[in-house]
Design a protein around this motif. Structure first.
Motif, PDB file in Angstrom:
ATOM      1  N   GLY A 190      51.633  89.270 -24.612  1.00  0.00           N
ATOM      2  CA  GLY A 190      52.859  88.568 -24.271  1.00  0.00           C
ATOM      3  C   GLY A 190      53.786  89.336 -23.355  1.00  0.00           C
ATOM      4  O   GLY A 190      54.828  88.820 -22.950  1.00  0.00           O
ATOM      5  N   ASN A 191      53.418  90.572 -23.019  1.00  0.00           N
ATOM      6  CA  ASN A 191      54.237  91.381 -22.115  1.00  0.00           C
ATOM      7  C   ASN A 191      53.969  90.953 -20.672  1.00  0.00           C
ATOM      8  O   ASN A 191      52.827  90.980 -20.205  1.00  0.00           O
ATOM      9  CB  ASN A 191      53.907  92.863 -22.308  1.00  0.00           C
ATOM     10  CG  ASN A 191      54.847  93.771 -21.552  1.00  0.00           C
ATOM     11  OD1 ASN A 191      54.906  93.734 -20.327  1.00  0.00           O
ATOM     12  ND2 ASN A 191      55.580  94.602 -22.274  1.00  0.00           N
ATOM     13  N   TYR A 192      55.024  90.576 -19.983  1.00  0.00           N
ATOM     14  CA  TYR A 192      54.872  90.002 -18.641  1.00  0.00           C
ATOM     15  C   TYR A 192      54.223  90.980 -17.677  1.00  0.00           C
ATOM     16  O   TYR A 192      53.331  90.597 -16.895  1.00  0.00           O
ATOM     17  CB  TYR A 192      56.237  89.584 -18.109  1.00  0.00           C
ATOM     18  CG  TYR A 192      56.210  89.164 -16.648  1.00  0.00           C
ATOM     19  CD1 TYR A 192      55.730  87.913 -16.267  1.00  0.00           C
ATOM     20  CD2 TYR A 192      56.632  90.039 -15.638  1.00  0.00           C
ATOM     21  CE1 TYR A 192      55.682  87.539 -14.924  1.00  0.00           C
ATOM     22  CE2 TYR A 192      56.585  89.679 -14.307  1.00  0.00           C
ATOM     23  CZ  TYR A 192      56.112  88.429 -13.959  1.00  0.00           C
ATOM     24  OH  TYR A 192      56.051  88.063 -12.633  1.00  0.00           O
ATOM     25  N   GLU A 193      54.641  92.256 -17.694  1.00  0.00           N
ATOM     26  CA  GLU A 193      54.110  93.220 -16.733  1.00  0.00           C
ATOM     27  C   GLU A 193      52.603  93.409 -16.899  1.00  0.00           C
ATOM     28  O   GLU A 193      51.847  93.417 -15.932  1.00  0.00           O
ATOM     29  CB  GLU A 193      54.815  94.577 -16.874  1.00  0.00           C
ATOM     30  CG  GLU A 193      56.237  94.613 -16.339  1.00  0.00           C
ATOM     31  CD  GLU A 193      57.240  94.185 -17.381  1.00  0.00           C
ATOM     32  OE1 GLU A 193      56.815  93.802 -18.499  1.00  0.00           O
ATOM     33  OE2 GLU A 193      58.453  94.229 -17.099  1.00  0.00           O
ATOM     34  N   PHE A 194      52.162  93.548 -18.147  1.00  0.00           N
ATOM     35  CA  PHE A 194      50.736  93.768 -18.395  1.00  0.00           C
ATOM     36  C   PHE A 194      49.917  92.513 -18.082  1.00  0.00           C
ATOM     37  O   PHE A 194      48.825  92.592 -17.518  1.00  0.00           O
ATOM     38  CB  PHE A 194      50.515  94.210 -19.844  1.00  0.00           C
ATOM     39  CG  PHE A 194      51.089  95.557 -20.146  1.00  0.00           C
ATOM     40  CD1 PHE A 194      50.413  96.706 -19.789  1.00  0.00           C
ATOM     41  CD2 PHE A 194      52.316  95.687 -20.776  1.00  0.00           C
ATOM     42  CE1 PHE A 194      50.933  97.969 -20.055  1.00  0.00           C
ATOM     43  CE2 PHE A 194      52.850  96.934 -21.044  1.00  0.00           C
ATOM     44  CZ  PHE A 194      52.162  98.076 -20.682  1.00  0.00           C
ATOM     45  N   GLN A 195      50.452  91.355 -18.482  1.00  0.00           N
ATOM     46  CA  GLN A 195      49.727  90.109 -18.212  1.00  0.00           C
ATOM     47  C   GLN A 195      49.620  89.857 -16.714  1.00  0.00           C
ATOM     48  O   GLN A 195      48.593  89.371 -16.222  1.00  0.00           O
ATOM     49  CB  GLN A 195      50.435  88.934 -18.893  1.00  0.00           C
ATOM     50  CG  GLN A 195      49.606  87.649 -18.917  1.00  0.00           C
ATOM     51  CD  GLN A 195      48.326  87.791 -19.701  1.00  0.00           C
ATOM     52  OE1 GLN A 195      48.346  88.151 -20.868  1.00  0.00           O
ATOM     53  NE2 GLN A 195      47.196  87.519 -19.065  1.00  0.00           N
TER      54      GLN A 195
ATOM     55  N   PHE B 170      40.228  92.438 -19.232  1.00  0.00           N
ATOM     56  CA  PHE B 170      40.866  92.871 -20.470  1.00  0.00           C
ATOM     57  C   PHE B 170      41.045  94.389 -20.461  1.00  0.00           C
ATOM     58  O   PHE B 170      40.400  95.099 -19.690  1.00  0.00           O
ATOM     59  CB  PHE B 170      40.083  92.428 -21.715  1.00  0.00           C
ATOM     60  CG  PHE B 170      38.685  92.972 -21.821  1.00  0.00           C
ATOM     61  CD1 PHE B 170      38.426  94.185 -22.440  1.00  0.00           C
ATOM     62  CD2 PHE B 170      37.615  92.249 -21.312  1.00  0.00           C
ATOM     63  CE1 PHE B 170      37.132  94.676 -22.553  1.00  0.00           C
ATOM     64  CE2 PHE B 170      36.314  92.725 -21.415  1.00  0.00           C
ATOM     65  CZ  PHE B 170      36.073  93.942 -22.035  1.00  0.00           C
ATOM     66  N   ILE B 171      41.959  94.844 -21.336  1.00  0.00           N
ATOM     67  CA  ILE B 171      42.218  96.267 -21.525  1.00  0.00           C
ATOM     68  C   ILE B 171      41.644  96.674 -22.873  1.00  0.00           C
ATOM     69  O   ILE B 171      41.915  96.041 -23.890  1.00  0.00           O
ATOM     70  CB  ILE B 171      43.726  96.563 -21.501  1.00  0.00           C
ATOM     71  CG1 ILE B 171      44.263  96.420 -20.078  1.00  0.00           C
ATOM     72  CG2 ILE B 171      44.021  97.966 -22.025  1.00  0.00           C
ATOM     73  CD1 ILE B 171      43.746  97.453 -19.127  1.00  0.00           C
TER      74      ILE B 171
ATOM     75  N   ILE C  26      44.909  93.463 -24.612  1.00  0.00           N
ATOM     76  CA  ILE C  26      45.355  92.257 -23.919  1.00  0.00           C
ATOM     77  C   ILE C  26      44.201  91.758 -23.070  1.00  0.00           C
ATOM     78  O   ILE C  26      43.411  92.550 -22.557  1.00  0.00           O
ATOM     79  CB  ILE C  26      46.608  92.543 -23.052  1.00  0.00           C
ATOM     80  CG1 ILE C  26      47.199  91.241 -22.503  1.00  0.00           C
ATOM     81  CG2 ILE C  26      46.317  93.549 -21.960  1.00  0.00           C
ATOM     82  CD1 ILE C  26      48.578  91.428 -21.859  1.00  0.00           C
ATOM     83  N   ALA C  27      44.053  90.435 -22.960  1.00  0.00           N
ATOM     84  CA  ALA C  27      42.897  89.880 -22.259  1.00  0.00           C
ATOM     85  C   ALA C  27      43.278  88.611 -21.508  1.00  0.00           C
ATOM     86  O   ALA C  27      44.257  87.935 -21.847  1.00  0.00           O
ATOM     87  CB  ALA C  27      41.769  89.577 -23.245  1.00  0.00           C
ATOM     88  N   LYS C  28      42.466  88.290 -20.497  1.00  0.00           N
ATOM     89  CA  LYS C  28      42.604  87.027 -19.769  1.00  0.00           C
ATOM     90  C   LYS C  28      41.219  86.421 -19.610  1.00  0.00           C
ATOM     91  O   LYS C  28      40.270  87.103 -19.236  1.00  0.00           O
ATOM     92  CB  LYS C  28      43.224  87.240 -18.387  1.00  0.00           C
ATOM     93  CG  LYS C  28      43.322  85.922 -17.597  1.00  0.00           C
ATOM     94  CD  LYS C  28      43.862  86.097 -16.211  1.00  0.00           C
ATOM     95  CE  LYS C  28      43.886  84.733 -15.517  1.00  0.00           C
ATOM     96  NZ  LYS C  28      44.392  84.831 -14.139  1.00  0.00           N
TER      97      LYS C  28
END
Length: 369
Positions: free
Chosen positions: A22-27, A43-44, A56-58
């Protein structure tokens, strides 16, 4: 073998608890890396002794990624980027669940996450169902974005530690006030007995016999015990840890770490700030942080806007040119974080600055067919 040529899971512990979801910078970095590289999944993952943590993943749910760390630790052999254009032709990954499972991955790339100390703690991973390659430009951006991700993680880690330090200091001050209130009575009681006995003896109202000296000795012994107890409660293990943490922050050279009051005036200054900005602590403490901005930025009210944004949202980030003491400029990444008291009122800010020009981009990589 250089320090950065091995995965060091012990260092990862201070990053595992960071909340990146949910962190904008990381996303936004994951969005950028998939868009720029024309791939569907990113993803990280962070690696410790027994498993990997998908932070975090996309394009994929974290539960779809295997939690055992052996594959990723074996894949990260050095600080260079790993590219597997066709995973079916690479025995190290062809049997992995990413390939054999429902994802049916065809392309895999991995960029190690390397701390400022040169330790590898995980990777930025890029996947796609189709086989493929990365152009030189895409490869360069993949490496840059992995370093930016690591930089933001270190900034967030430092910020969290500073918040914890301030909360501990505030709690400690309150505890010390309570201790002082309680202990003042406990000190006054034996001290009053001593003073009364001495007064009675000096006025001749009490015979100075063995019993009198025993009473005086007992009261003095009690007073001594009370004082030692206060000293032990004041200088405890938490205080020592806090002192060590303060020293650590002061000695950091890669980041300029400042404490600001509510108006943006500088209250504290570490070694990294002196290196990055050129001022000694005695020259800068008490001045407003807007001194680091160009006259154009000051006219447009940029420093004040960042302070207001941090006050409203909890944090403000920015990249741009900043001014050193000698008038030269450098390209900086800045994170300003609001500090709150127990009633959630903003009482100041932490400001962490990174000179992005001090570390050069390295485009080395290894590629597999």
């Amino acid at each position: 073998m250089k320090k950065e040529d091995v995965v060091t899971p012990g260092t990862v512990n201070r990053f595992i608890d960071l909340n990146l979801t949910g962190n904008y910078e990381f996303q936004s970095i994951l969005d950028m890396v998939t868009d720029i590289c024309s791939k569907s999944i990113a993803f990280i993952t962070l690696i410790d002794d027994s498993r990997n943590y998908v932070k975090i993943a996309k394009g994929i749910h974290p539960d779809q990624i295997v939690k055992e760390s052996d594959f990723y630790r074996n894949a990260i052999k050095s600080s260079v980027i790993m590219i597997v254009s066709d995973v079916c032709n690479d025995e190290r990954i062809s049997s992995n669940s990413l390939v054999t499972g429902e994802l049916d991955v065809g392309f895999f790339a991995l960029a190690p996450l390397i701390t400022q100390g040169g330790e590898i703690i995980g990777a930025l991973c890029l996947l796609d169902q189709k086989v493929g390659k990365l152009t030189p430009q895409q490869l360069q951006m993949f490496g840059i974005l992995s370093r930016q991700m690591m930089y933001l993680m270190e900034i967030q880690s430092i910020t969290e530690q500073l918040k914890e330090q301030l909360q501990r200091a505030e709690s400690q001050n309150k505890s010390l006030q309570e201790i002082a209130f309680i202990q003042s009575h406990e000190i006054r009681h034996p001290l009053t007995i001593i003073m009364a006995l001495v007064n009675l003896g000096s006025n001749g109202q009490m015979r100075l016999d063995k019993k009198w000296f025993e009473m005086l000795s007992d009261a003095a012994f009690t007073l001594d015990g009370r004082i030692k107890a206060i000293v032990n409660e004041t200088i405890n293990e938490k205080d020592l840890k806090l002192a060590r943490f303060n020293r650590m922050v002061q000695e950091i050279e890669d980041y300029a770490i400042l404490m600001l009051d509510q108006e943006g005036n500088i209250e504290n200054w570490n070694r990294g700030a002196q290196i990055v900005k050129g001022y000694h602590e005695e020259e800068i403490v008490g001045r407003n942080f807007s001194i680091f901005y160009s006259s154009k930025d000051i006219q447009e009210g940029k420093p004040q806007k960042l302070i207001q944004e941090a006050k409203a949202l909890g944090k403000a980030t920015d990249e741009g040119w900043r001014v050193k003491k000698d008038g030269s400029t450098f390209w900086a990444n800045v994170v300003i974080t609001a500090i709150h008291d127990k009633d959630d009122n903003v009482i100041g800010f932490t400001k962490v600055t990174k000179d992005l020009g001090r570390h050069h981009v390295c485009d080395s990589y290894r590629s597999f067919p």
